[in-house]
Design an enzyme around this catalytic site. Structure first.
Site, PDB file in Angstrom:
ATOM      1  N   CYS A 161       0.809  -1.233   0.000  1.00  0.00           N
ATOM      2  CA  CYS A 161       0.000   0.000   0.000  1.00  0.00           C
ATOM      3  C   CYS A 161       0.833   1.270   0.000  1.00  0.00           C
ATOM      4  CB  CYS A 161      -0.976   0.001   1.170  1.00  0.00           C
ATOM      5  SG  CYS A 161      -2.260  -1.262   0.997  1.00  0.00           S
ATOM      6  N   HIS A 171     -13.477   9.349  -6.881  1.00  0.00           N
ATOM      7  CA  HIS A 171     -12.531   9.451  -8.004  1.00  0.00           C
ATOM      8  C   HIS A 171     -11.442  10.490  -7.749  1.00  0.00           C
ATOM      9  CE1 HIS A 171     -15.500   6.927  -9.951  1.00  0.00           C
ATOM     10  NE2 HIS A 171     -14.530   6.560 -10.762  1.00  0.00           N
ATOM     11  N   GLU A 175     -13.035  -1.077   2.907  1.00  0.00           N
ATOM     12  CA  GLU A 175     -12.010  -0.753   1.925  1.00  0.00           C
ATOM     13  C   GLU A 175     -11.903  -1.832   0.848  1.00  0.00           C
ATOM     14  OE1 GLU A 175      -8.113   1.160   3.103  1.00  0.00           O
ATOM     15  OE2 GLU A 175      -7.417  -0.856   2.587  1.00  0.00           O
TER      16      GLU A 175
END
Length: 150
Positions: free
Chosen positions: A25, A75, A136
């Site tokens: 990540c 987004h 998530e």
């Protein structure tokens, strides 16, 4: 009157990178987030009120969460403003990309705390945020409960 909990769910797509993290990540990547917001309050008892019988109109809750979270994060690419990603974020922004700089590491946990603050400030008197859940991935989520934070 009895307390009732109501929940509304939301979806948004967001990219982020975790600066200094020791796993995958640390790389720029995205998630299809699922957000559940649960309020608690007493239903309106005034029969002349157009929202009679509701704790809060789901449409009003939708407006708050959309304005404070979904429209902001959907987004977007989120970076910690105190990380070296600032340079990349500014370059993306200059090229028309939707970039957010936050003052925290953009983990699920920290995003939850940010969202709690933003939602709580907009709730009408007598209605409280009971909990929020931010999923998530299909198998990973974080939760915040008011009762754990009193």
């Amino acid at each position: 009157m009895s307390k009732i909990r109501i929940t509304k769910q939301f979806n948004f797509e967001t990219a982020h990178a975790l600066h200094g993290y020791d796993g995958k990540c640390k790389n720029l990547h995205g998630h299809s987030y699922k957000l559940s917001v649960t309020l608690i309050g007493e239903p309106i008892v005034d029969k002349t009120n157009v929202k009679y019988g509701m704790v809060m109109d789901f449409g009003d809750l939708k407006t708050i969460v959309n304005e404070e979270i979904v429209e902001v994060f959907d987004h977007a690419t989120v970076f910690n403003q105190n990380s070296p990603h600032l340079k990349l974020g500014n370059e993306l922004k200059a090229n028309g990309h939707h970039v957010l700089f936050v003052d925290y590491q953009p983990t699920t946990e920290n995003m939850l705390l940010d969202f709690v603050n933003k939602i709580s400030k907009r709730l009408p008197e007598g209605i409280q945020l009971h909990s929020i859940r931010l999923q998530e991935t299909e198998s990973s989520y974080g939760e915040w409960y008011a009762s754990d934070n009193q």
